[in-house]
Enzyme design. Structure first.
Site, PDB file in Angstrom:
ATOM      1  N   VAL A 236     -45.651   5.518  69.409  1.00  0.00           N
ATOM      2  CA  VAL A 236     -46.365   4.244  69.523  1.00  0.00           C
ATOM      3  C   VAL A 236     -47.638   4.361  68.692  1.00  0.00           C
ATOM      4  CG1 VAL A 236     -47.393   2.562  71.077  1.00  0.00           C
ATOM      5  CG2 VAL A 236     -45.451   3.936  71.841  1.00  0.00           C
ATOM      6  N   ALA A 237     -47.723   3.551  67.633  1.00  0.00           N
ATOM      7  CA  ALA A 237     -48.869   3.626  66.726  1.00  0.00           C
ATOM      8  C   ALA A 237     -49.622   2.303  66.745  1.00  0.00           C
ATOM      9  CB  ALA A 237     -48.407   3.951  65.306  1.00  0.00           C
TER      10      ALA A 237
ATOM     11  N   THR B  84     -46.768  -6.995  70.051  1.00  0.00           N
ATOM     12  CA  THR B  84     -47.810  -5.992  69.824  1.00  0.00           C
ATOM     13  C   THR B  84     -47.513  -4.653  70.479  1.00  0.00           C
ATOM     14  OG1 THR B  84     -49.020  -7.008  71.659  1.00  0.00           O
ATOM     15  CG2 THR B  84     -49.667  -7.638  69.438  1.00  0.00           C
ATOM     16  N   GLY B  85     -46.433  -4.551  71.258  1.00  0.00           N
ATOM     17  CA  GLY B  85     -46.030  -3.239  71.771  1.00  0.00           C
ATOM     18  C   GLY B  85     -46.305  -3.006  73.233  1.00  0.00           C
ATOM     19  N   LYS B  86     -46.388  -4.058  74.047  1.00  0.00           N
ATOM     20  CA  LYS B  86     -46.671  -3.865  75.473  1.00  0.00           C
ATOM     21  C   LYS B  86     -45.509  -3.146  76.173  1.00  0.00           C
ATOM     22  CE  LYS B  86     -47.275  -8.257  75.990  1.00  0.00           C
ATOM     23  NZ  LYS B  86     -47.187  -8.637  74.559  1.00  0.00           N
TER      24      LYS B  86
ATOM     25  N   LEU C  38     -43.089  -1.499  74.725  1.00  0.00           N
ATOM     26  CA  LEU C  38     -42.903  -0.196  74.090  1.00  0.00           C
ATOM     27  C   LEU C  38     -43.868   0.831  74.666  1.00  0.00           C
ATOM     28  CD1 LEU C  38     -41.414   1.355  71.811  1.00  0.00           C
ATOM     29  CD2 LEU C  38     -43.307   0.739  70.309  1.00  0.00           C
TER      30      LEU C  38
ATOM     31  N   HIS D 112     -42.056   3.860  61.161  1.00  0.00           N
ATOM     32  CA  HIS D 112     -40.764   3.266  60.813  1.00  0.00           C
ATOM     33  C   HIS D 112     -40.240   3.781  59.473  1.00  0.00           C
ATOM     34  CE1 HIS D 112     -40.700   0.496  64.181  1.00  0.00           C
ATOM     35  NE2 HIS D 112     -41.951   0.165  63.924  1.00  0.00           N
TER      36      HIS D 112
ATOM     37  N   HIS E   1     -48.454 -28.318  41.276  1.00  0.00           N
ATOM     38  CA  HIS E   1     -48.976 -28.251  42.644  1.00  0.00           C
ATOM     39  C   HIS E   1     -49.435 -26.830  42.978  1.00  0.00           C
ATOM     40  CE1 HIS E   1     -49.028 -29.646  46.952  1.00  0.00           C
ATOM     41  NE2 HIS E   1     -48.911 -28.335  47.140  1.00  0.00           N
ATOM     42  N   GLU E   2     -48.568 -25.848  42.744  1.00  0.00           N
ATOM     43  CA  GLU E   2     -48.920 -24.463  43.060  1.00  0.00           C
ATOM     44  C   GLU E   2     -49.991 -23.935  42.122  1.00  0.00           C
ATOM     45  OE1 GLU E   2     -48.008 -22.947  45.696  1.00  0.00           O
ATOM     46  OE2 GLU E   2     -46.616 -24.523  46.316  1.00  0.00           O
TER      47      GLU E   2
END
Length: 645
Positions: free
Chosen positions: A157-158, A199-201, A203, A339, A443-444
């Site tokens: 868990v990071a 967010t990893g609760k 995990l 990962h 446009h872009e």
């Protein structure tokens, strides 16, 4: 007439009269169920077929009245006195099936209900829901301990080091409670893990189960809610009873907001679902019922801590409130490293192929360095991503590499995966006309030029006119830095940049299109936030007019104030529009140059913008961009040839 067995034979009424009754062989008649007659014969009577002795014969009748009338006629004809006539007995005989059939449907219904209540088989490592017809009230929590296959540890868990420290304190207390109790400390009753989705609760809770070395009971908040009244409270009682028997133990309740919502909330009606409130009340009672020697900790996870009941959050129940936020760039980097270590990367393959003679320590150092550089680059490209988003990017990158039959995963695979997560899937089947393509290009280009010449704009990475997602015909990828405060000037520059597409269309075409609808939505939301929430209007003053749209029927301010709010929102948007118009009018040649290049290549990178417009006149304010993107060394030199087609 046929012989059925050795005891009696069946025949017709006329045969019976001719062969038995008139010959005086009948001793008694038994009428059975009003349709059959069993005639008992005198001793020595023989069968009509075979001459074998038979004790009785059987024949059927149409009706009792007809049978009695014919029997009397025969006996009258034979001149049998009344006192010597053959006795007739009427019987009702029934089988056991006749008693079973009326109650068979009820028995089947009861059996089906019993089967359904006892069929709930417990999962591996879990306690199940109990057996018997009352098993609904048993807890459905799954039990994990050091013997189960929980492979996740805290090292897996990071990105949330502070949260891990808080959780680890609970684990250490349960592993060695005497260390704290000898100083007079009491075990904290519980902790709330809150934060945005992904967010990893959960995990982190799994890692707690892997590290704890004590029984870990995991249950979802929705499992307490059933269609049967009282089941939720019963399951809560059974869960804590089991935990006390296993103490020291940890209970994890995921998505506790399913049962822990505030009681009596809202302005409509009476206070919510009674069954959910009964379950919450039982949870409050159980947590208050702990003694200091119970050694039980309750950990709960939720995305919505604001809706939880205040009685649940008070000290003595959930003592610790642990917030798990979206990770910053360094946190994302650590998550990417976790990962990426599981993927087959091009840089690692190159080390194996080209430098086989190096020793293991040198190889490991080079491998770690390559993963470090790639993780930093990807972390800088993914601002605002949570842990679940990062896991999705890594998996999508591997899937893209596999679809291309690539032997390993390269950087451009991850960049395509990030684009897919941010902007959606590339719509290759959506063919734009030449006029539409030209409009999208200008446009872009308007967005890109505004961002290039605004000091507080985010660094531009890529601008594209390839259709993506649900309705996006083009998009620009920027890298906002991780910041917690936004100034009024930064809001104004973001609004100017968002309006750049529409202004560019107005300057280069006779008419405008619907392409700026999403830009207007973003600009309006920013202006409303500045006026209603952030107090950035001198005319209204430092007042917050933010409302809960779900619970508010009428505005909390007057009609005059509502008119002023509308005028202030329009003023901010009009000022941003005018500044955008002035900026693009002074850079018309650059807008035209960028739009033509974008029309030709469909994708422009930051290097292309520097070549066309020169270096950006303002220093980039994103440290991660300077470190990992602009100045950092790319560990993968190869680029896909069709990346800019």
């Amino acid at each position: 007439m046929s012989q059925t067995d050795s005891n009696h034979e069946e025949l017709s009424f006329q045969d019976f009269v001719t062969n038995y009754l008139e010959r005086g062989l009948v001793r008694k008649l038994n009428v059975i169920n009003k349709f059959a007659v069993e005639a008992e014969l005198v001793s020595g009577a023989v069968s009509l077929h075979g001459g074998q002795p038979v004790p009785k014969v059987v024949f059927t009748i149409g009706s009792i009245e007809y049978f009695e009338d014919e029997l009397n006629k025969v006996q009258d004809r034979l001149n049998i006195p009344l006192n010597e006539r053959i006795p007739v007995v009427y019987e009702e005989r029934t089988s056991w099936l006749s008693y079973l059939m009326p109650i068979l449907p009820t028995m089947l219904l009861i059996g089906g209900l019993y089967y359904l209540t006892t069929r709930r088989v417990q999962a591996p490592g879990g306690r199940g829901s109990g057996s018997g017809p009352f098993g609904f009230g048993k807890s459905t929590a799954k039990l994990f301990n050091q013997e189960t296959d929980v492979k996740i540890k805290f090292k897996d868990v990071a990105g949330c080091d502070e949260s891990k420290e808080e959780i680890m304190e609970f684990v250490k207390f349960l592993q060695d409670p005497q260390k704290y109790e000898k100083l007079g400390a009491k075990i904290p009753r519980g902790a709330i893990l809150s934060g945005p989705p992904g967010t990893g609760k959960t995990l982190l809770a799994k890692a707690t189960a892997g590290e704890a070395g004590v029984p870990f009971l995991s249950v979802s908040g929705s499992e307490f809610v059933e269609m049967f009244v009282g089941v939720g409270a019963s399951r809560v009682r059974d869960l804590f009873k089991t935990a006390r028997e296993m103490a020291p133990a940890i209970i994890f309740v995921d998505e506790i907001d399913a049962i822990g919502k505030e009681r009596g909330g809202g302005k409509f009606g009476g206070g919510g679902n009674d069954e959910r409130e009964a379950t919450l009340n039982q949870l409050l009672v159980e947590m208050d019922g702990f003694s200091s020697s119970d050694h039980i900790v309750v950990i709960a996870g939720t995305n919505r801590p604001d809706v939880l009941d205040k009685a649940l959050l008070r000290p003595g129940r959930f003592d610790r409130h642990i917030s798990i936020d979206v990770p910053d760039v360094e946190g994302r980097k650590e998550i990417f490293k976790v990962h990426l270590a599981k993927l087959k990367l091009k840089a690692i393959e190159d080390i194996n192929i080209n430098e086989k003679s190096i020793d293991f320590d040198k190889y490991q150092a080079m491998k770690d360095s390559k993963i470090e550089n790639l993780a930093g680059r990807l972390a800088a490209l993914t601002p605002g991503f949570a842990g679940a988003d990062i896991a999705n990017v890594c998996n999508e990158g591997a899937l893209i590499a596999a679809r291309e039959d690539s032997p390993s995963v390269e950087t451009y695979h991850f960049e395509q995966a990030i684009e897919r997560v941010i902007a959606g899937l590339e719509k290759k089947s959506r063919m734009l006309t030449l006029e539409e393509k030209k409009t999208v290009s200008y446009h872009e280009a308007g967005h890109a030029i505004c961002g290039w010449y605004l000091e507080f704009a985010d660094p531009l990475v890529k601008v594209s006119i390839i259709p993506r997602g649900q309705g996006a015909l083009g998009y620009a990828q920027y890298l906002p830095k991780d910041q917690y405060l936004t100034s009024k000037e930064q809001y104004n520059h973001q609004m100017i940049m968002a309006l750049g597409g529409r202004v560019s269309e107005e300057l280069h075409f006779d008419t405008v299109t619907s392409g700026a609808s999403d830009d207007f939505k973003k600009v309006t939301q920013m202006a409303q936030s500045m006026i209603l929430k952030l107090g950035m209007s001198e005319r209204l003053g430092k007042i917050n007019y933010d409302e809960d749209s779900e619970r508010t029927i009428h505005h909390l301010y007057s009609e005059e104030t509502a008119q002023i709010i509308d005028e202030e929102v329009k003023r901010l948007i009009d000022e941003a529009y005018q500044k955008c118009h002035d900026l693009l009018s002074s850079k018309l040649d650059l807008v035209d140059k960028v739009a033509k290049e974008l029309y030709k290549k469909e994708v422009l990178t930051r290097e292309d913008m520097i070549r066309l417009c020169g270096p950006r006149p303002f220093p980039d304010r994103n440290d991660a961009f300077d470190k990992y993107i602009k100045g950092g060394e790319d560990p993968f030199k190869k680029r896909k040839p069709t990346d800019q087609v």
